[in-house]
Design an enzyme around this catalytic site. Sequence first.
Site, PDB file in Angstrom:
ATOM      1  N   GLY A 100      -4.624 -67.980  64.571  1.00 50.78           N
ATOM      2  CA  GLY A 100      -5.552 -69.308  64.724  1.00 50.78           C
ATOM      3  C   GLY A 100      -4.481 -70.450  64.109  1.00 50.78           C
ATOM      4  O   GLY A 100      -4.952 -71.361  63.419  1.00 50.78           O
TER       5      GLY A 100
ATOM      6  N   THR B  66      -2.658 -73.074  65.812  1.00 49.81           N
ATOM      7  CA  THR B  66      -2.332 -74.076  66.899  1.00 49.81           C
ATOM      8  C   THR B  66      -2.968 -75.386  66.437  1.00 49.81           C
ATOM      9  O   THR B  66      -2.745 -76.412  67.107  1.00 49.81           O
ATOM     10  CB  THR B  66      -2.669 -74.039  68.219  1.00 49.81           C
ATOM     11  OG1 THR B  66      -4.293 -73.603  68.183  1.00 49.81           O
ATOM     12  CG2 THR B  66      -2.073 -72.444  68.698  1.00 49.81           C
TER      13      THR B  66
ATOM     14  N   LEU C  91      -8.834 -62.987  69.332  1.00 47.56           N
ATOM     15  CA  LEU C  91      -8.702 -62.106  68.251  1.00 47.56           C
ATOM     16  C   LEU C  91     -10.008 -61.509  67.847  1.00 47.56           C
ATOM     17  O   LEU C  91     -10.294 -60.739  66.957  1.00 47.56           O
ATOM     18  CB  LEU C  91      -8.066 -62.737  67.074  1.00 47.56           C
ATOM     19  CG  LEU C  91      -6.784 -63.238  67.498  1.00 47.56           C
ATOM     20  CD1 LEU C  91      -6.086 -64.070  66.027  1.00 47.56           C
ATOM     21  CD2 LEU C  91      -5.889 -62.252  67.952  1.00 47.56           C
TER      22      LEU C  91
ATOM     23  N   ASN D 246      -5.780 -66.474  59.329  1.00 47.68           N
ATOM     24  CA  ASN D 246      -6.452 -67.726  58.988  1.00 47.68           C
ATOM     25  C   ASN D 246      -7.555 -67.994  60.119  1.00 47.68           C
ATOM     26  O   ASN D 246      -8.353 -68.939  60.148  1.00 47.68           O
ATOM     27  CB  ASN D 246      -5.288 -68.780  59.271  1.00 47.68           C
ATOM     28  CG  ASN D 246      -5.499 -70.211  59.598  1.00 47.68           C
ATOM     29  OD1 ASN D 246      -6.455 -70.787  58.774  1.00 47.68           O
ATOM     30  ND2 ASN D 246      -5.758 -70.567  60.828  1.00 47.68           N
TER      31      ASN D 246
ATOM     32  N   SER E 189     -12.686 -69.236  51.986  1.00 49.29           N
ATOM     33  CA  SER E 189     -13.608 -70.661  51.784  1.00 49.29           C
ATOM     34  C   SER E 189     -14.104 -70.441  50.576  1.00 49.29           C
ATOM     35  O   SER E 189     -14.507 -69.363  50.166  1.00 49.29           O
ATOM     36  CB  SER E 189     -14.505 -70.934  52.971  1.00 49.29           C
ATOM     37  OG  SER E 189     -15.393 -71.976  52.690  1.00 49.29           O
TER      38      SER E 189
ATOM     39  N   TYR F 111     -21.085 -67.377  58.337  1.00 53.26           N
ATOM     40  CA  TYR F 111     -19.651 -67.900  57.733  1.00 53.26           C
ATOM     41  C   TYR F 111     -19.689 -67.419  56.352  1.00 53.26           C
ATOM     42  O   TYR F 111     -18.406 -66.818  55.935  1.00 53.26           O
ATOM     43  CB  TYR F 111     -19.480 -69.108  57.896  1.00 53.26           C
ATOM     44  CG  TYR F 111     -18.136 -69.731  57.586  1.00 53.26           C
ATOM     45  CD1 TYR F 111     -17.030 -69.684  58.581  1.00 53.26           C
ATOM     46  CD2 TYR F 111     -17.882 -70.637  56.491  1.00 53.26           C
ATOM     47  CE1 TYR F 111     -15.805 -70.248  58.162  1.00 53.26           C
ATOM     48  CE2 TYR F 111     -16.618 -71.104  56.041  1.00 53.26           C
ATOM     49  CZ  TYR F 111     -15.603 -70.905  56.925  1.00 53.26           C
ATOM     50  OH  TYR F 111     -14.285 -71.279  56.434  1.00 53.26           O
TER      51      TYR F 111
ATOM     52  N   LYS G 127     -16.910 -64.632  54.942  1.00 57.24           N
ATOM     53  CA  LYS G 127     -15.681 -65.119  54.089  1.00 57.24           C
ATOM     54  C   LYS G 127     -16.070 -64.386  52.520  1.00 57.24           C
ATOM     55  O   LYS G 127     -14.759 -64.104  51.833  1.00 57.24           O
ATOM     56  CB  LYS G 127     -15.627 -66.568  53.759  1.00 57.24           C
ATOM     57  CG  LYS G 127     -15.345 -67.378  55.169  1.00 57.24           C
ATOM     58  CD  LYS G 127     -13.882 -66.820  55.523  1.00 57.24           C
ATOM     59  CE  LYS G 127     -13.546 -67.683  56.710  1.00 57.24           C
ATOM     60  NZ  LYS G 127     -12.178 -67.352  57.463  1.00 57.24           N
TER      61      LYS G 127
ATOM     62  N   ILE H  60     -11.758 -79.760  53.905  1.00 54.54           N
ATOM     63  CA  ILE H  60     -10.382 -80.212  54.373  1.00 54.54           C
ATOM     64  C   ILE H  60     -10.595 -81.283  55.702  1.00 54.54           C
ATOM     65  O   ILE H  60     -11.418 -80.941  56.636  1.00 54.54           O
ATOM     66  CB  ILE H  60      -9.642 -79.193  54.879  1.00 54.54           C
ATOM     67  CG1 ILE H  60      -9.541 -78.216  53.777  1.00 54.54           C
ATOM     68  CG2 ILE H  60      -7.967 -79.617  55.261  1.00 54.54           C
ATOM     69  CD1 ILE H  60      -8.858 -78.786  52.261  1.00 54.54           C
TER      70      ILE H  60
END
Length: 251
Positions: A14, A16, A60, A86, A138, A150, A154, A183
């Site tokens: 991941g 890019t 992926l 990532n 995270s 999520y 994580k 972020i």
Amino acid sequence: MDLNLHNKVVLVTGGTKGIGRAIAEAFVHEGARVYVTARGEESLNEMDHKEGITAIQADLTKEDARNDVMNEILTKEERIDILINNVGGSNGSTVAETELSLFREAFELNYFSAVHFSKLALDEMKKQQGGAIVNISSIFGRESGGKPTYNSAKAAMISFTKALADEAIKDGIRVNGVAPGSILHPTGNWQKRLDENPEKINAFVEQEIPAGRFGTVEEVANAVLFLASDKASWVVGATLNVDGGQSNANF
């Protein structure tokens, strides 16, 4: 500070956009040879034209695709020194309203991709008796805040990081993690929310982030580079919060 990363072979999944892109570019700045993966062709083409970076298109969530990525790197380089897991994303809503298939999808992308790549890299790193793996999780892997799919994936990643670290260190392989808080970057959800409702998001920052601002992708990348370098030689199995004090967890 010289982190001794020159000519290291690095894979950033991941890689890019957002945090992944910042990590990849930071490794290039240190003289590493960096491979990045993503599904989007446009962003891959852009990264592929950057010196020191090779971009590989791959979904992926697919086991075969992950095997192909690692085989391509090993064919070209004959080794892998650093793996940054990532790639990730969130889906669904509340537990009650989210289909079980979405939980499986979230785990395949966020968790099983990291487990699989780690196993593939481990085989090679054992031959070298050295290497580093850094998993990007995270702060919501330690507490509520994000979507349940999520958060759960994580949380599993943080546990996996410690388990693998204790197993791999005897072969000179260090495994650690970074847990970012909120972020801000142009392609992220926080930027979208800020554009849609700046008053609400600015109030969130004031109330929830003691540092009084969003974090930057570069600040996450700096922590990752340290953990991947020999400067962190005695850091094993840690998942470091990079969040400006946002997390409520005290461990």
